[in-house]
Scaffold this active site. Structure first.
Site, short mmCIF file in Angstrom:
data_model
loop_
_atom_site.label_atom_id
_atom_site.label_comp_id
_atom_site.label_asym_id
_atom_site.label_seq_id
_atom_site.Cartn_x
_atom_site.Cartn_y
_atom_site.Cartn_z
N ARG A 83 35.48 34.19 73.29
CA ARG A 83 34.26 33.81 74.02
C ARG A 83 33.20 33.34 73.02
O ARG A 83 32.88 32.17 72.93
CB ARG A 83 33.75 35.02 74.85
CG ARG A 83 32.82 34.63 75.98
CD ARG A 83 31.40 34.34 75.56
NE ARG A 83 30.72 35.51 74.96
CZ ARG A 83 29.55 35.44 74.36
NH1 ARG A 83 28.91 34.28 74.24
NH2 ARG A 83 29.01 36.51 73.81
N ASP A 84 32.67 34.27 72.22
CA ASP A 84 31.56 33.96 71.31
C ASP A 84 31.99 32.93 70.26
O ASP A 84 31.18 32.11 69.81
CB ASP A 84 31.09 35.24 70.62
CG ASP A 84 29.60 35.27 70.31
OD1 ASP A 84 28.94 34.24 70.50
OD2 ASP A 84 29.11 36.33 69.88
N HIS B 141 26.51 44.93 67.71
CA HIS B 141 27.00 43.55 67.60
C HIS B 141 26.25 42.87 66.46
O HIS B 141 25.05 42.63 66.58
CB HIS B 141 26.75 42.84 68.94
CG HIS B 141 27.10 41.40 68.99
ND1 HIS B 141 28.16 40.91 69.73
CD2 HIS B 141 26.53 40.30 68.41
CE1 HIS B 141 28.23 39.58 69.61
NE2 HIS B 141 27.24 39.19 68.82
N HIS C 10 25.96 39.89 63.21
CA HIS C 10 26.35 38.62 62.60
C HIS C 10 26.22 38.75 61.09
O HIS C 10 25.40 39.54 60.60
CB HIS C 10 25.49 37.47 63.13
CG HIS C 10 25.89 37.02 64.50
ND1 HIS C 10 26.08 35.70 64.84
CD2 HIS C 10 26.17 37.73 65.63
CE1 HIS C 10 26.45 35.62 66.11
NE2 HIS C 10 26.50 36.82 66.62
N CYS D 289 25.91 30.72 63.98
CA CYS D 289 24.49 30.90 64.24
C CYS D 289 23.89 29.52 64.40
O CYS D 289 23.80 28.78 63.43
CB CYS D 289 23.84 31.64 63.08
SG CYS D 289 22.06 31.76 63.27
N ASN E 265 29.47 35.69 63.56
CA ASN E 265 29.82 37.08 63.86
C ASN E 265 30.53 37.74 62.70
O ASN E 265 31.24 37.08 61.93
CB ASN E 265 30.79 37.10 65.06
CG ASN E 265 30.14 36.60 66.35
OD1 ASN E 265 29.88 35.41 66.47
ND2 ASN E 265 29.88 37.49 67.26
#
Lengths: 311, 311
Positions: free
Chosen positions: A13-14, A205, A207, A238, A247
């Site tokens: 997803r991300d 979560h 990064h 990002c 991430n």
């Protein structure tokens, strides 16, 4: 040191949502099926967003219906609105993940909604899920800082967490959306959140935008967090720092925790095999360190002169 | 959180020594002179090795004599033998840094000496320094693991530390030479070392080979370590993992500590300006994250549609 940790992968997803090219549906399904057998606690499969907004995830239903779900693994999806929630429920997801920002400007820029508007919409979405048994998670973006506004008051983070839990959210993901968090701040906010709401399910979560990704994970661990989002291969990015890491990388995180003697439940070799398929799927190298360097227990042959000298 | 930390840069030694091309002497001097005004506690200027062994540092005397030394900054050099020590002393260095391995195989492969042979040679070198007032540091490579042998017994690390201090070494750098350390191990070994030898000066030296560099620095900090080696831009490499990151990056480390509210004494902006000159000196990009992403307090303009709508 034997506490069980839960690792949640968000790459499909991300990660995939920002790739330059569409990953074929069957490849997504094959990757998720592979990940389902690695011991990951949760997989964020896709996003039920408008196909126009995120063309890369336009196959959300096909993917969610095509995967072979493994008992014990939770399958979650991002849901941006009531329509997305209905689509997700029709695929019998285990969890829906709602996203809002802790800061007004990031909320408007990223979601076209202030935090207040997001909360109002979440209440509507949660109403739609009633009776479904689906778990409701909310990801609180910019918890550790906003790329437009800068510092986000910690009191604001706690206020929004409180309101999320009041309207029926069961899990809250504290998100360092653009890699601004530092370990001292992470430990403080995570500790405070766990203490205030012991019955809520918190996820961290991070990064790795500014190199602190695993340091922040360590700080969250020290604060008592046991659930971590991460992305296979370190996929994801990002948007505000082109060229920077996105991430934190799932296999790097699992490797660190395993070396520390912690139980992640994950088969790291199987995870690395899955990560090694990514460049073929997306057409470029990935940031993950362990894929490049090998695990810490990797051994090298002695130099030839030593071997020849019998040393 | 107001404890003073000491940041020591090793880029012009640990970094430049493995670059493909020779950095001109005047450029080395200019970079070190620039670094001398950033608030760094110590700079590892060069290595008094044989010019044949490390051609990139064949200008050790010229560099050491050419820099404008700033009071309060310590200038250290790597010294591999008695001859190197004599050369270093003739340049009036503040410190000599001796290097040995905690593991036999790495010692032989890297230095052609077992730990026993290194210790014997260190005693000779220290004899040569008597009366000079120079500070004696020893870097203990493979403290956290050996790329040939694997785990190094922690008892062996303490035994070697004890012997180093017995022969007159004043400072010991615990080196994660090939990026094998994990935060739990780092915290354990650093804490134990500080507790056993409260009068010795300990430095932690990490590589980011497996993404854990700043996490390990955080663990060392938690154990009480206040001196850290790092390399401007993240220069330096791991000969056993081509393509992988090398030393932890000085500006990324300083950035993390500053964001945590800790006092490093370093002017981060000045350090970043110095780091930005590196690609021009060495002909390629550097791994540092802050150079790419900017500091955490970097602000971005709102999207155009928001500006136009007056939001």
């Amino acid at each position: 040191m034997s506490k069980r940790l839960y690792i949640q992968d968000v790459a499909t997803r991300d990660g995939f949502q920002i790739e330059a090219s569409f990953v074929p549906t069957e490849d997504k399904i094959a990757l998720i099926d592979r990940l389902s057998h690695t011991g990951l606690a949760k997989i964020e499969v896709t996003s039920f967003t408008s196909p126009k907004a995120i063309p890369n995830l336009r196959d959300a239903e096909e993917v969610m219906r095509g995967i072979a779900r493994v008992p014990g693994v939770e399958y979650t999806v991002l849901v941006p609105n009531v329509r997305g929630c209905e689509r997700a429920l029709s695929c019998e997801v285990d969890e829906i993940n709602l996203v809002m920002s802790a800061s007004d400007t990031h909320g408007l820029a990223n979601l076209r909604m202030t935090p207040e508007q997001s909360l109002a919409q979440f209440a509507e979405i949660i109403e739609v899920t009633r009776g479904s048994g689906v778990f409701i998670n909310a990801s609180l973006s910019t918890t550790f800082g906003c790329p437009f506004e800068g510092d986000v008051p910690e009191t604001r983070v706690y206020e929004l967490t409180e309101r999320l839990l009041e309207i029926g959210v069961q899990g809250v993901t504290l998100c360092d959306t653009t890699g601004m968090a530092d370990p001292a701040q992470v430990e403080r906010i995570c500790r405070e959140s766990l203490q205030r709401w012991p019955e809520a399910v918190f996820t961290a979560h991070f990064h790795n935008t500014r190199g602190m990704g695993l340091a922040n994970a360590l700080a969250a661990l020290n604060a008592g967090i046991d659930r971590f989002d991460a992305s296979l291969g370190g996929l994801g990015g990002c948007p505000y720092a082109p060229g920077a890491s996105g991430n934190i990388c799932t296999e790097d995180l699992v490797h660190m925790f395993q070396r520390m003697g912690l139980d992640t439940g994950v088969n790291l070799d199987a995870l690395l095999e899955a990560a090694a398929t990514l460049p073929g799927l997306i057409g470029h190298e990935v940031p993950g360190a362990i894929l490049k360097a090998g695990k810490s227990d990797r051994r090298y042959p002695k130099p030839k002169w030593m071997q020849e000298a019998g040393l």
